[in-house]
Design a protein around this motif. Structure first.
Motif, PDB file in Angstrom:
ATOM      1  N   THR A 171      93.916  26.012  -4.990  1.00 50.79           N
ATOM      2  CA  THR A 171      93.182  27.162  -5.512  1.00 50.79           C
ATOM      3  C   THR A 171      91.683  26.925  -5.349  1.00 50.79           C
ATOM      4  O   THR A 171      91.193  25.819  -5.562  1.00 50.79           O
ATOM      5  CB  THR A 171      93.493  27.365  -7.011  1.00 50.79           C
ATOM      6  N   ILE A 241      87.222  30.738   3.512  1.00 51.46           N
ATOM      7  CA  ILE A 241      87.438  30.383   2.105  1.00 51.46           C
ATOM      8  C   ILE A 241      86.207  30.715   1.264  1.00 51.46           C
ATOM      9  O   ILE A 241      86.320  30.955   0.061  1.00 51.46           O
ATOM     10  CB  ILE A 241      87.814  28.887   1.935  1.00 51.46           C
ATOM     11  N   ARG A 243      84.545  33.371   1.310  1.00 51.22           N
ATOM     12  CA  ARG A 243      84.553  34.775   0.893  1.00 51.22           C
ATOM     13  C   ARG A 243      84.970  34.905  -0.573  1.00 51.22           C
ATOM     14  O   ARG A 243      84.713  35.929  -1.206  1.00 51.22           O
ATOM     15  CB  ARG A 243      85.513  35.590   1.764  1.00 51.22           C
ATOM     16  N   ARG A 244      85.637  33.857  -1.086  1.00 46.82           N
ATOM     17  CA  ARG A 244      86.117  33.895  -2.466  1.00 46.82           C
ATOM     18  C   ARG A 244      84.994  33.717  -3.489  1.00 46.82           C
ATOM     19  O   ARG A 244      85.199  33.945  -4.673  1.00 46.82           O
ATOM     20  CB  ARG A 244      87.165  32.792  -2.677  1.00 46.82           C
ATOM     21  N   LYS A 246      81.597  34.403  -5.581  1.00 41.20           N
ATOM     22  CA  LYS A 246      80.979  35.617  -6.121  1.00 41.20           C
ATOM     23  C   LYS A 246      79.701  35.976  -5.371  1.00 41.20           C
ATOM     24  O   LYS A 246      79.409  37.148  -5.129  1.00 41.20           O
ATOM     25  CB  LYS A 246      80.676  35.408  -7.612  1.00 41.20           C
TER      26      LYS A 246
END
Length: 264
Positions: A171, A241, A243-244, A246
């Motif tokens: 995650t 990755i 892009r996750r 904020k």
């Protein structure tokens, strides 16, 4: 009549952009005096090297010399119960236990077969809500061909697995959330800045030996004293990755640089 001289075209030298061998990248890092304190001891894996390092460190990781997404990574441990030694390893979600080193090695050998594997000193990762995590440091060449750290993101392992890779069940989390338990907010910025500097040093060390490399993803483990350890360097890191996060400006810059050197 004299023949006209023809100008010879300059020979264009092309360098490989990607380096697949983990041991080759480790040697490039070890060649830098500045980086040696951040590189865990890593050796070619065989019966002797695994036994020696397991005896010394009690926990090690073995991993294929060429591989992606954490596939094939095995966590190996030795525990002592009085005079007895107990051995175990975890591959994927399966944990296996053995009474002797020889029995365990025979089982590991069946998994690794004829593939080239490495054994690396085990670093006990910090945890987030009970699960291990490490950090991915993204470093890229700018359009002006200068190295720049463009992002850092955390990767939290799946509860049942030993690897943190997003493509292997991990995650993604912002760094400040992961460091909250271990570092006061007013010290986090300076600490992350050190990771940015470390990323650039790693990129320069790799690029000194492999001229074609344009980007790297550095997998960094933090121990209980917050000492950073370079677990691995990826010369084809996944930019998406980020892009996750904020802050969308981070991925925008990563994408812009990647387009400039032809990755995207």
């Amino acid at each position: 009549m004299k023949k006209k001289k023809t100008l010879k075209k300059p020979i264009k030298i092309s360098y490989a952009r990607y380096v697949t061998s983990k041991i080759a990248k480790t040697k490039a890092l070890e060649a830098s005096v500045k980086l040696r304190e951040y590189v865990p001891i890593t050796k070619q894996m065989n019966l002797e090297s695994l036994k020696q390092m397991l005896s010394q460190y009690k926990m090690v990781y073995i991993k294929p010399n060429v591989g992606m997404f954490g596939n094939g990574v095995i966590r190996v441990e030795m525990a002592e119960d009085g005079a007895r030694k107990l051995y175990s390893y975890q591959s994927g979600v399966r944990l296996r236990q053995f009474k002797t080193f020889q029995e365990m090695y025979a089982s590991i050998h069946k998994l690794t077969k004829k593939r080239n594997y490495l054994v690396q000193k085990g670093i006990h990762l910090l945890k987030y809500k009970g699960n291990r995590f490490d950090l991915r440091v993204m470093v890229q060449q700018t359009p002006l061909r200068k190295w720049e750290t463009t992002g850092v993101i955390g990767r939290v392992a799946h509860p049942s697995k030993v690897v943190t890779n997003f493509h292997n069940g991990g995650t993604l989390k912002p760094v400040d959330i992961l460091l909250h338990k271990y570092l006061p907010a007013n010290k986090q910025k300076a600490y992350v800045k050190k990771l940015y500097v470390l990323g650039i040093q790693v990129a320069k060390a790799i690029n000194a030996r492999y001229k074609g490399v344009k980007e790297i993803g550095v997998d960094v483990a933090l121990d209980n004293e917050l000492h950073p350890w370079i677990l691995e360097v990826n010369t084809s890191p996944d930019p998406y990755i980020f892009r996750r996060l904020k802050d969308k400006r981070i991925f925008a810059k990563i994408r812009r640089y990647a387009k400039a050197y032809g990755r995207l």
